[in-house]
Design an enzyme around this catalytic site. Structure first.
Site, PDB file in Angstrom:
ATOM      1  N   ASP A  73      -0.042  -7.496   0.985  1.00  0.00           N
ATOM      2  CA  ASP A  73      -0.986  -7.695   2.130  1.00  0.00           C
ATOM      3  C   ASP A  73      -0.728  -8.880   3.044  1.00  0.00           C
ATOM      4  OD1 ASP A  73      -3.210  -5.812   3.649  1.00  0.00           O
ATOM      5  OD2 ASP A  73      -4.120  -8.035   3.468  1.00  0.00           O
ATOM      6  N   GLU A 119       3.945  -5.904   3.456  1.00  0.00           N
ATOM      7  CA  GLU A 119       3.192  -5.101   4.714  1.00  0.00           C
ATOM      8  C   GLU A 119       3.369  -6.247   5.779  1.00  0.00           C
ATOM      9  OE1 GLU A 119      -0.853  -4.269   6.855  1.00  0.00           O
ATOM     10  OE2 GLU A 119      -0.608  -6.212   5.743  1.00  0.00           O
TER      11      GLU A 119
HETATM   12  C1  NOJ Z   1      -3.859  -5.045   6.110  1.00  0.00           C
HETATM   13  C2  NOJ Z   1      -4.622  -4.115   5.514  1.00  0.00           C
HETATM   14  O1  NOJ Z   1      -3.565  -2.735   5.351  1.00  0.00           O
HETATM   15  C3  NOJ Z   1      -5.739  -3.882   6.136  1.00  0.00           C
HETATM   16  O2  NOJ Z   1      -6.597  -2.670   5.804  1.00  0.00           O
HETATM   17  C4  NOJ Z   1      -6.628  -5.069   6.051  1.00  0.00           C
HETATM   18  O3  NOJ Z   1      -7.847  -4.791   6.908  1.00  0.00           O
HETATM   19  C5  NOJ Z   1      -5.934  -6.234   6.547  1.00  0.00           C
HETATM   20  N1  NOJ Z   1      -4.664  -6.331   6.042  1.00  0.00           N
HETATM   21  C6  NOJ Z   1      -6.472  -7.481   6.069  1.00  0.00           C
HETATM   22  O4  NOJ Z   1      -6.530  -7.627   4.754  1.00  0.00           O
END
Ligand code: NOJ
Length: 552
Positions: A216, A277
């Protein structure tokens, strides 16, 4: 004119070509019947994923969490939240997935923890200057009495990026940084204790047998030294910005973390993988995350963000193959996830800054028929591309965005932090329909659902689509089987010219073409269509349609 595109460094690792299906656990299947999906629910539905034909699943977070951001606020990285079950339920799910030949990736959230994490609670108690505070980003405020935040950064979810704490003696004290909600304090990744803790967390899940991690906010963990003021350019994408130099995104220091993790994963057998991500504005920058000694994959968000336009789509595919190829990584492809408006709806929308969402008061909502046709065509094209593809639960049913969720059901912190100015992401997170005539469409047997399911979703239910050869589910199964049969996850493609309104290429003997224009597109004489994104008769490819065909 045909032109050859190569993907570099063909290897046999599974993640180079895998189709990975994202499960959003709270909305997939609910065995306990409390209205929130869970791990036993996932286990009970694994056969339907096997039947779909995917290679791996990625689970959004199911670790212990107060759920202020649907589990992306973790309070214990080594346990399962009771909402979702137990560690034993996880082990069972993992074993059952592996028994079906499905690999399992879990979500790791290293940029921030929950404010309920024991470390953050200790930091609050320990006070300024303590080693406990040094695990997070605490700073004194500006202004005469520290009453102003340390800088002007704005949270991705709206509002400021700093929260002021009350010190143990009851006086207003330091501020802590949170890129997201105030309940999600950012770790300080220059701190050795933080680094060691996450090595240990990685090992905890690797030892249990997971095949990898989706990481993440993999572009946000390191902040520019000195935390200089920065205001986003107008209309910037809140997750990545659209200028080059944002002091909390894409800082060089993050790469050392992934080099370290790469080594750690390499100690394990079975090609364990990291997928980042990292929302970055360009493919050139995105490819930095997958240099040979860093992550194995990273999401191709520039592809996801591309509008339904032949030139733009052709360009982003070319550039993806080129930039990822230069660093020896496979390209990934993704159209939907739990943070974006579902692509079946998004590709027919006129304007959609990331994270804004669509709700009852959004003007000019996309028409459902156009949306579904484009969504199916986009996937038909995507699953013919070399590299690894990500699918988001429900897209195999052609689910649209749920655009009419009443305000009182909304849960996304974006909605609250912007005081309803941005709807946020609830519309893509509604629990799945499994059976048209069952309570909660078979999501559970009590009829409860943490977000309301639109009544018209009966027609998208998996059982209804299973018996319809023209359904989106039937299309996805065909696509996945044919992709596997032709080995399309690996290899190269040859571009073809089918006019300015089309994207066209060849994979071996199979020609793939999508019509993004406004007029039907004649197919070559002698074309034998082997797969089509929607039914049509005759020799012309309708608008918003894609096909795979061969010629004699
Ligand atoms: C990216 C995640 O995919 C999202 O859902 C989340 O709110 C943020 N990061 C914070 O962790």
């Amino acid at each position: 004119m045909a032109q050859l595109e190569q993907i570099a460094a063909p290897g046999s690792e599974w993640w180079r070509s895998a189709v990975i299906y994202q499960i959003y656990p709270r909305s997939f299947a609910d065995a306990s019947g409390d209205g929130i999906g869970d791990l036993p629910g996932i286990t009970s539905r694994l056969d339907s994923l096997k039947d779909l034909g995917i290679d791996a699943i990625w689970l959004s977070p199911f670790m212990t969490s107060p759920q202020h951001d649907a589990g992306y606020d973790v309070a214990d990285y080594r346990d399962v939240d009771p909402l979702f079950g137990t560690l034993a339920d996880f082990d069972e799910m993992l074993a059952q997935a592996h028994a079906r030949g499905i690999r399992v990736i879990v979500d790791l959230v290293p940029n921030h923890s929950s404010d309920q994490h024991p470390w953050f609670q200790e930091a609050l108690k320990a006070g300024p200057g303590s080693p406990e505070r040094a695990r997070y980003v605490f700073r004194d405020g500006r202004g005469k009495n520290g009453e102003l935040p340390p800088n002007n950064w704005e949270s991705v979810f709206g509002g400021g990026m700093w929260e002021r704490v009350v010190e143990a003696d009851g006086t207003p004290g330091q501020w802590y940084l949170h890129i997201f909600d105030a309940t999600q304090p950012d770790f300080d990744w220059t701190n050795e204790e933080v680094k060691e803790e996450f090595r240990s967390i990685l090992r905890f899940w690797l030892d249990r047998g997971v095949d990898g991690f989706r990481v993440d906010v993999a572009h946000g963990m390191v902040k520019e030294a000195g935390l200089p003021d920065y205001a986003p350019v107008a209309d910037a994408d809140s997750m990545g910005g659209n200028d080059e130099d944002v002091p909390y995104w894409g800082q060089d220091g993050v790469h050392d973390i992934y080099r370290d993790w790469h080594q750690l994963l390499a100690e394990y057998d079975g090609d364990r993988a990291l997928c980042g991500e990292a929302w970055l504005p360009t493919l050139k920058q995105t490819a930095l995350w997958v240099r040979p000694d860093e992550m194995h994959q990273t999401f191709n968000f520039p592809y996801l963000m591309t509008a339904w336009d032949a030139k733009a789509l052709g360009d982003v595919i070319r550039e993806s193959l080129d930039e990822f190829g230069k660093v020896g990584a496979p390209s990934t492809w993704v159209l939907s996830n739990h943070d974006t408006v579902r692509h079946t709806t998004r590709l027919a929308a006129t304007r959609l800054p990331h994270g804004e969402g669509i709700g009852p008061k959004t003007p000019n909502k996309p028409a459902p028929e156009i949306s579904l046709a484009r969504g199916r065509a986009a996937t038909t094209l995507m699953l013919a591309l070399p590299g690894s593809a990500y699918l988001y639960q429900g897209e195999e049913l052609g689910l649209p965005e749920a655009m009419e969720i009443p305000d009182e059901f909304r849960q996304d912190p974006t909605w609250f932090r912007t005081e309803g100015k941005r709807y946020g992401r609830d519309g893509c997170r509604v629990p799945l329909p499994w059976e048209a005539d069952a309570p909660a469409f078979g999501f559970n047997d009590t009829g409860l659902s943490w977000l309301p399911q639109p009544a018209e979703w009966a027609e998208y239910a998996r059982d209804a689509e299973s018996s319809d050869p023209t359904s989106t589910l039937a299309l996805y199964k065909e696509l996945l089987a044919a992709r596997r049969e032709h080995g399309f996850g690996n290899g190269s493609l040859i571009w073809e010219d089918a006019g300015k309104d089309a994207v066209a290429f060849r994979r071996g003997d199979v020609h793939v073409v999508a019509n993004l224009g406004t007029k039907p597109l004649p197919l070559p004489a002698g074309a034998t269509v082997i797969l089509k994104s929607q039914p049509f008769d005759g020799d012309a490819l309708p608008v918003d349609t894609a096909v795979w065909y061969t010629t004699a």
